[in-house]
Design an enzyme around this catalytic site. Sequence first.
Site, PDB file in Angstrom:
ATOM      1  N   CYS A 190       2.692 -10.053  -3.504  1.00  0.00           N
ATOM      2  CA  CYS A 190       3.462 -10.003  -2.258  1.00  0.00           C
ATOM      3  C   CYS A 190       2.895 -10.973  -1.235  1.00  0.00           C
ATOM      4  O   CYS A 190       3.616 -11.440  -0.354  1.00  0.00           O
ATOM      5  CB  CYS A 190       3.499  -8.584  -1.699  1.00  0.00           C
ATOM      6  SG  CYS A 190       1.882  -7.861  -1.393  1.00  0.00           S
ATOM      7  N   HIS A 219       0.391  -4.224   1.753  1.00  0.00           N
ATOM      8  CA  HIS A 219       1.612  -4.892   1.285  1.00  0.00           C
ATOM      9  C   HIS A 219       2.089  -5.842   2.372  1.00  0.00           C
ATOM     10  O   HIS A 219       2.024  -5.541   3.561  1.00  0.00           O
ATOM     11  CB  HIS A 219       2.684  -3.847   0.986  1.00  0.00           C
ATOM     12  CG  HIS A 219       4.006  -4.431   0.618  1.00  0.00           C
ATOM     13  ND1 HIS A 219       4.156  -5.364  -0.382  1.00  0.00           N
ATOM     14  CD2 HIS A 219       5.259  -4.227   1.111  1.00  0.00           C
ATOM     15  CE1 HIS A 219       5.433  -5.688  -0.488  1.00  0.00           C
ATOM     16  NE2 HIS A 219       6.115  -5.016   0.409  1.00  0.00           N
TER      17      HIS A 219
END
Length: 1037
Positions: free
Chosen positions: A454, A844
């Site tokens: 990510c 994230h």
Amino acid sequence: MDKILEGLVSSNHSVAVKRAIVKKVVEAAEKEVTEEQCQALFTLTSRLILLGEDAFQKQIGFQVLEAYARYHRPEFEHFFSRDFVLSLLQQGYGQLDHRDPAIIDYIHCCLRLLISCPSVLEIFSVIQVEVLRMVCERPEPGLCARLSTLLSDFMQCIPRDKSGILFCQQLVRTISYFHCFASQERELREYVGQVTKVSTLLQNIWKADPATLLPSLQEVFAIISSTDPSFDPSIALASLVQHIPVQMITVLIKSLTTDQNVKDASMTKALCRMIDWLSWPLAQHVDTWVIALLKGLAAVQKFTILIDVTLLKIELVFSRLWYPIVRQGALAVLSHMLLSFQHSPEAFHLVVPHIVHLVQSLRTDGLPTSKAFLLQFTELIHCMMYQYSGFPDLYDHILEVIKDLPKPAEEKIKLVLNQSAWTSQSNSFASGLLKQTGKSETGKTGLINLGNTCYMNSIIQTLFMATDFRRHVLSLHLNGSNTLMKKLQLLFAFLAHTQRAAYAPKNFLEASRPPWFNMGSQQDCSEYLRFLLDRLHEEEKTLQVLESATPKAVSLFDVNSKDPTNLISEDHKDSDLTRAETKSANDGKTLIERMFGGKLISGIRCMQCNCISEKEEPFTDLSLAFCPSASSRNSPKPQGPSEEPKVLCQRSVNGGSEAPEQGSANTSASSALYEPVSNEPPLSVPDLVNYFLAPEILDEDNAYFCEKCSSLQRAERTMKVVSAPEYLILTLLRFSYDAKCHIRRKILDNVTIPSVLGLPVHAPSTPSQWSSATSSPLQVDSLESSENLAKKLKPSQGDEEEERKARIDEVEGENRAGEMPIQSVPYVLSSLVMHSGISSESGHYYTYGRNINGADGTQHPANHSPIKDDLGNGKADCSVCTCSVLSAPPEQGETLPNNGQEARDWLLFNDSRVTFTSFQLVQNITNRFPKDTAYVLMYRKQELPGQNLNGGLIANEMRQSAEPPLQKELLDAIIKDNKLYLQEQELNARTQALQPPSSSCSFRPNGSDDNNPPGSCGPSGGGGGGGGFNTISRLVF
């Protein structure tokens, strides 16, 4: 007597008359009757019972048979013989089939009349054999229920020893063939009652003979683990679970999960079918067994089965929550499946679309148990949203509908998650391919997460949303090279034109990943961005050197090999002289320098001799530190003339993210103060820029060695921007080092993000429309504001006032001597990367990007009325020597209130998911999700018509009017992949058509791709030349 009874039954007399005569016949049973008469009566009554035309005839038959059998027992023994029973069970009676339930009822009735007779033992032995045969014939539920009632009343008829074990196994298999096709409630209740009678019989057998239990359970598992696509066992098997002793769970589950003969496909089928049992209305302990098996599989690390079953069945389990009779057990299983599925938010996101409707239903259904159930359910949802934060587009509606319900404490959530996890971080997970749906309504393409990537996906989307950079990259003629820029160009082309919903950037990952980044591990997106830009810059520099050695060679980085000036659009071409100046000014600059490159001048002035040392440094991003006094809470604010100036601690100007140790920032305990927090608004991005650019005092241990004075002296260090980049990249240094605990912590403080800001740039004086002043970067409006701006430590009390006045006099003198003016260059927010998590080691990343509409791809210019600082206590004019918030026109900011239409100018890129959002949600994200904080921001410089910046360079040279046409090489690659994508879709459709709906358990529907909460980093398939791949080791937290 039999003739009388037969004539009576067929006569036309009324029922009352018939009943009276039957009563006389029954009373006559007490009298002596010949054996022939008894046999005739038994034959007649048996015919009435089995073949009677109506219920009245059957009733008469039972009454007369019972009366005469009681008073004439020897005759009845002779009639109801072993051979007669055998004939009934094998051949039936007349036109009545031997599998008719009426025959079982008749035998049951006769056995009750013969129970005390010795001859009944022979009949029992016959029935023992025949019931085993009948069960093997798979009788219907009705017949099986009658048979179970008979055997429950006469346990002597149940087969013994090995035959008893076989009987139990066959009875279990018979249950697996039960199916109910009724639609009426009465019929459904009757079916459930029949199944209950059969399961009760098995319970009685297991209690009477415990040796039959284990073989029966083995047969259950053999049935539910069958992979035969033509056989779908009935969920009626769930009725057996409640009769299995709970204390056997541990032994049985351990035996199943460690048996090497049990294949994964069989175990997957068995678990799926056990989960289906949650639909059985009266079953108890099904949830206990399902959860026990899930835990058992986790204990032996059979994660592939757990992943497959969870993704396949999670929506079915959730759907059971709508039915109050099975709701509680379904919630227990759902909670375990979701809380233990911690490597990816995929399972949770499958049920997210249904949560709001269920909550609304629970609020209004009026059931007394719904309120308590709703509290349990919302606690689960809070745990999941905490675990998989980073998806505000999915969770906003959920938060709204449960906002008035209690939220569990963070410690409780952490405890629940820790107790539920499958494994520790060191475990690896198997995974399969994600099913990719069509593109979202945004028309944008997502990026598949290839295993904790990510960090890369967020940066790629950020660069892609930098419109001018993207268009220049796509315009480059790279002539079949294998450079990193070529791979970036191909990636941008796929993002712009692929038909896939999400693209897998495997090739670009392999080419751009820094050598010290471990594959599959989480990394810092800011570090990756710097490495990527540096690689692209150095690569182009190297090619320029090679080209300079061979002047006739065509530049690999020319937009048009015949005319390098084609970077300028037809609509924005200026005079030949201007174009020549532009080309000359950009000679030797790489695309990265032209797009992201700016210049800083750092200067140090000795306060003793006023000698100034300056050094010019290029930059591609500014690393903005928080004040270490209280992360970002203690923001400076304007002071009145009578107030003592507030003092902020100095942090590393070059962006070091480590906070100084306690006391290291202070030179005097009496003079270094921290302003307490008191209902002040949060810091803004301009505050952090000003903190970065403000002067710093070098003193004591950090004193400056002045060459003129030849000694350590107190000095002032300044930073000023002298060349503004086209795209301003700001990195908020949120990860600080805790010297006490020796760990890196994340600064979670909220920072206000303006849509437009003004950056103070020191440039040569030229006529312009920018807000400007003739002051230097150190220009001071008042004594107080000067001290407030300077991030320095206060001098000793005796010298303070005198030195401050001397400094101001010097600055004013320099300004009068004609120092460079300051231009406030406006920038509009283009995109920002968010970090979701509470640690620098995990979390994230996802990106918000500005969706630029219009043919020219430009955004509306900012409103350049007098610059206002919209932060602090009210709006106050600020000097252009500081970074400031500029007011933006309505189309620049969030959607205006009451316009009735959702803003469509912002996009949320969350790996493979792309959705519309609004700037209002972007600004409020940290308030709603405290773990989600802005990390990397990209601002785009705004130009006014005819405006020149940076010493006369034409900014329009960097702006392209529209998306460039695809070059043939890129177009061919995209066409090839789009054809491949269509072939894949067709193949998948054909494959699924050939398979039964439930035969495949490796399907991943609609999942997010992260393998590491809160949501990211799991491999996935599909994707444009990149393709997915399996990650062996993935982090979980």
